[in-house]
Design a protein around this motif. Structure first.
Motif, PDB file in Angstrom:
ATOM      1  N   MET A   1      86.372  14.644  41.110  1.00 45.27           N
ATOM      2  CA  MET A   1      85.258  14.296  41.986  1.00 45.27           C
ATOM      3  C   MET A   1      84.645  15.573  42.537  1.00 45.27           C
ATOM      4  O   MET A   1      85.261  16.638  42.553  1.00 45.27           O
ATOM      5  N   LYS A   2      83.396  15.467  43.054  1.00 45.27           N
ATOM      6  CA  LYS A   2      82.727  16.596  43.671  1.00 45.27           C
ATOM      7  C   LYS A   2      83.132  16.708  45.136  1.00 45.27           C
ATOM      8  O   LYS A   2      83.348  15.695  45.826  1.00 45.27           O
ATOM      9  N   ALA A   3      83.198  17.964  45.623  1.00 45.64           N
ATOM     10  CA  ALA A   3      83.469  18.213  47.034  1.00 45.64           C
ATOM     11  C   ALA A   3      82.811  19.520  47.441  1.00 45.64           C
ATOM     12  O   ALA A   3      82.700  20.455  46.638  1.00 45.64           O
ATOM     13  N   VAL A   4      82.359  19.585  48.696  1.00 53.14           N
ATOM     14  CA  VAL A   4      81.823  20.817  49.270  1.00 53.14           C
ATOM     15  C   VAL A   4      82.965  21.493  50.008  1.00 53.14           C
ATOM     16  O   VAL A   4      83.501  20.942  50.976  1.00 53.14           O
ATOM     17  N   GLN A   5      83.336  22.693  49.573  1.00 51.80           N
ATOM     18  CA  GLN A   5      84.529  23.341  50.106  1.00 51.80           C
ATOM     19  C   GLN A   5      84.249  24.763  50.583  1.00 51.80           C
ATOM     20  O   GLN A   5      83.440  25.489  49.998  1.00 51.80           O
ATOM     21  N   TYR A   6      84.962  25.110  51.643  1.00 47.50           N
ATOM     22  CA  TYR A   6      85.060  26.504  52.079  1.00 47.50           C
ATOM     23  C   TYR A   6      86.240  27.081  51.298  1.00 47.50           C
ATOM     24  O   TYR A   6      87.398  26.754  51.562  1.00 47.50           O
ATOM     25  N   VAL A   7      85.934  27.920  50.322  1.00 43.93           N
ATOM     26  CA  VAL A   7      86.932  28.312  49.327  1.00 43.93           C
ATOM     27  C   VAL A   7      87.598  29.642  49.654  1.00 43.93           C
ATOM     28  O   VAL A   7      88.828  29.765  49.627  1.00 43.93           O
ATOM     29  N   ARG A   8      86.794  30.650  49.979  1.00 49.29           N
ATOM     30  CA  ARG A   8      87.310  31.995  50.225  1.00 49.29           C
ATOM     31  C   ARG A   8      86.758  32.530  51.533  1.00 49.29           C
ATOM     32  O   ARG A   8      85.571  32.353  51.829  1.00 49.29           O
ATOM     33  N   PHE A   9      87.632  33.175  52.301  1.00 53.74           N
ATOM     34  CA  PHE A   9      87.243  33.674  53.614  1.00 53.74           C
ATOM     35  C   PHE A   9      85.992  34.557  53.529  1.00 53.74           C
ATOM     36  O   PHE A   9      85.895  35.462  52.692  1.00 53.74           O
ATOM     37  N   GLY A  10      85.041  34.254  54.408  1.00 53.31           N
ATOM     38  CA  GLY A  10      83.850  35.074  54.522  1.00 53.31           C
ATOM     39  C   GLY A  10      82.792  34.840  53.471  1.00 53.31           C
ATOM     40  O   GLY A  10      81.753  35.510  53.488  1.00 53.31           O
ATOM     41  N   GLU A  11      83.021  33.879  52.565  1.00 44.20           N
ATOM     42  CA  GLU A  11      82.047  33.607  51.515  1.00 44.20           C
ATOM     43  C   GLU A  11      81.410  32.229  51.721  1.00 44.20           C
ATOM     44  O   GLU A  11      81.994  31.349  52.357  1.00 44.20           O
ATOM     45  N   PRO A  12      80.207  32.011  51.176  1.00 49.78           N
ATOM     46  CA  PRO A  12      79.538  30.719  51.344  1.00 49.78           C
ATOM     47  C   PRO A  12      80.344  29.572  50.734  1.00 49.78           C
ATOM     48  O   PRO A  12      81.152  29.777  49.821  1.00 49.78           O
ATOM     49  N   VAL A  13      80.093  28.375  51.231  1.00 47.78           N
ATOM     50  CA  VAL A  13      80.752  27.192  50.691  1.00 47.78           C
ATOM     51  C   VAL A  13      80.297  26.948  49.258  1.00 47.78           C
ATOM     52  O   VAL A  13      79.243  27.436  48.833  1.00 47.78           O
ATOM     53  N   GLU A  14      81.088  26.168  48.530  1.00 48.19           N
ATOM     54  CA  GLU A  14      80.794  25.882  47.134  1.00 48.19           C
ATOM     55  C   GLU A  14      80.940  24.386  46.863  1.00 48.19           C
ATOM     56  O   GLU A  14      81.704  23.685  47.532  1.00 48.19           O
ATOM     57  N   VAL A  15      80.209  23.902  45.860  1.00 48.80           N
ATOM     58  CA  VAL A  15      80.422  22.557  45.332  1.00 48.80           C
ATOM     59  C   VAL A  15      81.394  22.691  44.167  1.00 48.80           C
ATOM     60  O   VAL A  15      81.131  23.439  43.212  1.00 48.80           O
ATOM     61  N   ARG A  16      82.525  21.969  44.257  1.00 44.93           N
ATOM     62  CA  ARG A  16      83.567  22.123  43.244  1.00 44.93           C
ATOM     63  C   ARG A  16      83.993  20.754  42.720  1.00 44.93           C
ATOM     64  O   ARG A  16      83.830  19.729  43.387  1.00 44.93           O
ATOM     65  N   GLU A  17      84.552  20.749  41.517  1.00 44.16           N
ATOM     66  CA  GLU A  17      85.198  19.558  40.970  1.00 44.16           C
ATOM     67  C   GLU A  17      86.685  19.635  41.312  1.00 44.16           C
ATOM     68  O   GLU A  17      87.356  20.608  40.958  1.00 44.16           O
ATOM     69  N   ILE A  18      87.178  18.608  42.014  1.00 46.76           N
ATOM     70  CA  ILE A  18      88.589  18.562  42.378  1.00 46.76           C
ATOM     71  C   ILE A  18      89.154  17.193  42.019  1.00 46.76           C
ATOM     72  O   ILE A  18      88.406  16.263  41.685  1.00 46.76           O
ATOM     73  N   GLU A  19      90.453  17.060  42.107  1.00 44.52           N
ATOM     74  CA  GLU A  19      91.100  15.792  41.789  1.00 44.52           C
ATOM     75  C   GLU A  19      90.769  14.730  42.832  1.00 44.52           C
ATOM     76  O   GLU A  19      90.758  15.003  44.036  1.00 44.52           O
ATOM     77  N   LYS A  20      90.487  13.530  42.370  1.00 49.49           N
ATOM     78  CA  LYS A  20      90.318  12.407  43.286  1.00 49.49           C
ATOM     79  C   LYS A  20      91.661  12.118  43.948  1.00 49.49           C
ATOM     80  O   LYS A  20      92.678  11.989  43.266  1.00 49.49           O
ATOM     81  N   PRO A  21      91.703  12.027  45.290  1.00 45.87           N
ATOM     82  CA  PRO A  21      92.992  11.823  45.962  1.00 45.87           C
ATOM     83  C   PRO A  21      93.540  10.413  45.755  1.00 45.87           C
ATOM     84  O   PRO A  21      92.791   9.460  45.502  1.00 45.87           O
TER      85      PRO A  21
END
Length: 347
Positions: A1-21
């Motif tokens: 599924m798609k998710a908006v995540q804060y991935v790495r410190f100090g960098e902009p958020v990203e839209v990522r594909e992750i596992e559906k919980p």
């Protein structure tokens, strides 16, 4: 599924594909239908690295104003809700058993820090995704046929000022002056609530003329740019006595200091904004009899009350909608101070 995540410190958020919980024992899986975007998400992204490393496991799915439809019930999740039910999520999760939680005030849970319990989007995976896990049925409140886009901001943008206003109602009678510093997502809802619940004269302050126009549209009696030039005109509203209540939705030091200058005798100052502003309290730093305190989110009962007001058409939210793919742009606009009202992501 798609998710908006804060991935790495100090960098902009990203839209990522992750596992559906998958919901575990007692948990509920929601299919998200709308999720509000809040300035508190920006506060997380601006936190020092040591705090992020200690308390926010990255990558973190953001979003703490979730509305969704029950998609799946985990084992032992109970029968309060059924698949297909439309709900809003009560965000300030607590232990559920301490004195505060037992009274529905999980926003003031005394055990959450010790137990490592964090709200969705603020430490636990949040709502800017196609699905999310809710840890307990007690954190769901039915919304019936309320529009999900209108319902999502109620979970914080309306609940938080509602809680603060209720605590100050003893100062908000006829002839009183209430000042709201910050006319953004929470601020414009504070203005609506003050006009709905009290006879107070409502004054809005902001650094952005566009947001002051919004404040006028939602009911503010007076608006001023947020600087010292506003002090005398506000005091003139009640013969120089000063504000009866100041709600600081911003929380940065200049806003706190301006709010303190507006206070009258036996007034109330409620610091709501998540920032680093602080107000020293002493005999010579605030007017005599002034009550100064912080305010955090609200109770589950208050969320139920806010939803009921919205279902009756009494509490509309000024919203702009975005897709999940536009999540990074929403936060970029937040950083540029371009969001007016509440941004809501619709997966």
């Amino acid at each position: 599924m798609k998710a908006v995540q804060y991935v790495r410190f100090g960098e902009p958020v990203e839209v990522r594909e992750i596992e559906k919980p998958v919901p575990g024992p007692g948990e509920i899986l929601l299919r998200i239908t709308a999720a509000g975007v809040c300035h508190s998400d920006i506060a997380v992204q601006q936190m020092p690295k040591e705090i992020i490393d200690r308390s926010y496991n990255l990558p973190l799915t953001l979003g703490h104003e979730p509305v969704g439809v029950v998609a799946e019930l985990g084992p032992g999740a109970g029968d309060e809700f059924a698949v297909g039910d439309a709900v809003v999520v009560y965000g300030p999760w607590g232990c559920g058993t301490c004195h505060a939680c037992s009274g529905g005030a999980e926003n003031y849970c005394t055990e959450s820090a010790r137990l490592g319990i964090r709200p969705p989007g603020l430490g636990t995976p949040g709502a800017l995704a196609e699905y999310m896990i809710v840890d307990s049925a007690r954190h769901l409140v039915p919304i019936g046929d309320l529009d999900p886009v209108q319902a999502a901001p109620l979970a914080d943008a309306a609940l938080t000022p509602y809680h603060a206003i209720k605590k100050a109602m003893h100062k908000l009678g006829a002839g009183s002056v209430a000042v709201v510093i910050g006319a953004g997502g929470l601020g414009h809802m504070a203005i609506r609530l003050l006009k709905l619940l009290t006879p107070a004269t409502v004054v809005a302050l902001d650094v952005d003329p566009v947001k002051l126009e919004l404040a006028k549209r939602v009911g503010a009696d007076h608006t001023f740019l947020s600087n010292d030039d506003a002090i005398e005109p506000i005091r003139a509203l009640n013969g120089g006595k000063g504000a009866d209540v100041v709600f600081d939705i911003v929380g940065v030091q200049p806003a706190v200091e301006l709010g303190a200058k507006l206070l009258g005798m036996e007034s109330v100052f409620r610091l709501i904004g998540v920032a680093d502003g602080a107000l020293p309290v002493g005999i010579f730093t605030v007017p005599f009899g002034a009550e100064v305190g912080t305010s955090y989110w609200g109770t589950r009962q208050e969320l139920i009350e806010v939803i009921e007001m919205a279902r009756r058409g009494l509490l509309p939210v000024e919203t702009t909608t975005y897709s999940l793919d536009e999540g990074p742009e929403v936060y970029a606009r937040f950083f540029r101070n371009e969001i007016v009202g509440r941004a809501v992501v619709v997966p």
